[in-house]
Design an enzyme around this catalytic site. Structure first.
Site, PDB file in Angstrom:
ATOM      1  N   HIS A  97      -7.957  -1.685   9.071  1.00  0.00           N
ATOM      2  CA  HIS A  97      -7.400  -1.260  10.353  1.00  0.00           C
ATOM      3  C   HIS A  97      -8.496  -1.082  11.403  1.00  0.00           C
ATOM      4  CE1 HIS A  97      -5.139   0.674   6.909  1.00  0.00           C
ATOM      5  NE2 HIS A  97      -4.369  -0.342   7.275  1.00  0.00           N
ATOM      6  N   ALA A 112       0.815  -1.216   0.000  1.00  0.00           N
ATOM      7  CA  ALA A 112       0.000   0.000   0.000  1.00  0.00           C
ATOM      8  C   ALA A 112       0.848   1.265   0.000  1.00  0.00           C
ATOM      9  CB  ALA A 112      -0.942  -0.007   1.195  1.00  0.00           C
ATOM     10  N   GLU A 144      -2.789  -7.980   7.979  1.00  0.00           N
ATOM     11  CA  GLU A 144      -1.814  -7.097   7.333  1.00  0.00           C
ATOM     12  C   GLU A 144      -0.401  -7.442   7.821  1.00  0.00           C
ATOM     13  OE1 GLU A 144      -1.521  -2.394   5.961  1.00  0.00           O
ATOM     14  OE2 GLU A 144      -2.477  -2.892   7.867  1.00  0.00           O
TER      15      GLU A 144
END
Length: 342
Positions: free
Chosen positions: A223, A72, A284
């Site tokens: 998140h 990202a 992640e």
């Protein structure tokens, strides 16, 4: 099966970063601009980068399949123009596709889009279509702020984004709403900009009526939703003041949250506040927070431990978080698994 909906190729061979640095140098000096063919990464290099990193940790931690997209922070849509972003996105997406072909039981792709500040998002459609049709990708990453922390784009509810949404609906793919590197010194990339963007994306959707136009559109806010679960009462109250429907009717048929929250109280809060049908397992891993928590002795991003330990979920609800919800939110993933008899 445990499906991790949020993985990035953060361990790509060094040659990728070197090529990108040459591309950035070529923006000012066209003679230095590298050709796509100059980037040479072998299958053996890809295997090593995955087997000693993501796959190793997946096996240790007990996850089975990762929805895998380009790194990202490397998207960096604020650098260069559309042609720069288009070339860079194509290279990064192809690498993720190659990983998915080398490890088909463990990785399946999600696409980076060639976004660029001030450029019509419709220009991203050819890359989106290629990734879905040719690579078998099951989702996309959508950057609500290609400017890198200056927020020069219209909100996600603006009609300028509609061409992408129309393709998402056509192909039945969700978007993870995920920003990239911050070039604004006020916002640390992973500690501020990412979480600000998660919260901002949710609030933009709350203010608008996007899902009246696209009732089957699906966003995954990563998140853990940024500040959203922690301030759920604030968002409920704001929706009420704006004369919007209740949040479960206004947004929760279309917006989902992942479990990239790196301590037990955070997961406990997420699973207590947000309906279980709106939570997807994710880690992640090898991402923003890679260290070991001295309070637990375990990696911060070993999120399966938190999901497993929370008292807020029954076994049936854990199945939804680990697998069932991902199959529902990513129908192309579900179809790919069923085609393998899974």
């Amino acid at each position: 099966m445990i499906i991790d909906c949020h993985g990035h190729y953060t361990t790509a061979p060094k040659a990728l970063e070197n090529w990108r640095n040459q591309q950035i140098a070529g923006i000012k000096d066209p003679a230095a601009m590298p050709k796509v063919a100059d980037l040479k990464i072998s299958d053996d290099e890809l295997r090593e980068s995955i087997e000693t990193n993501q796959l190793k940790l997946m096996k240790e931690r007990g996850s089975d399949l990762t929805i895998f997209s380009p790194r990202a922070s490397f998207m960096a849509h604020h650098i260069g123009d559309f042609n720069v972003s288009s070339t860079w996105a194509a290279i990064c997406n192809e690498l993720c596709y190659r990983v998915s072909q080398l490890f088909p039981d463990h990785f399946i792709g999600a696409a980076m889009l060639p976004q660029s500040p001030g450029v019509d998002p419709a220009t991203c459609i050819p890359e989106l279509e290629k990734c879905v049709k040719d690579y078998g990708f099951v989702g996309i990453n959508l950057n609500p702020d290609p400017s890198g922390g200056h927020w020069t784009s219209p909100p996600l509810t603006d009609r300028i984004w509609y061409p992408i949404y129309e393709k998402m609906v056509e192909y039945d793919i969700p978007a993870m709403v995920h920003v990239s590197t911050s070039c604004n010194a006020c916002f640390h990339t992973t500690g501020a900009h990412y979480l600000n963007a998660d919260t901002t994306a949710f609030m933009q959707c709350l203010q608008g009526d996007l899902f009246k136009d696209f009732p089957t559109l699906k966003f995954v806010i990563p998140h853990g939703g940024g500040a959203v679960p922690y301030h759920w009462g604030r968002f409920r109250g704001l929706a009420q003041e704006m004369k919007k429907p209740l949040l479960q009717d206004h947004l929760l048929h279309n917006i989902f949250f992942d479990t990239c929250v790196y301590h037990q109280p955070g997961i406990d809060l997420l699973t207590k506040v947000i309906p279980v049908d709106n939570i997807l397992f994710a880690s992640e891993m090898i991402g923003a927070v890679r260290g070991i928590d001295p309070e637990t002795g375990h990696y911060y991003d070993d999120t399966k431990r938190y999901v497993q330990a929370t008292a807020n979920l029954s076994d049936e609800e854990r199945y939804k978080v680990y697998e069932g919800n991902a199959r529902r939110v990513y129908p192309r993933l579900d179809a790919a698994l069923k085609a393998k008899g899974q």
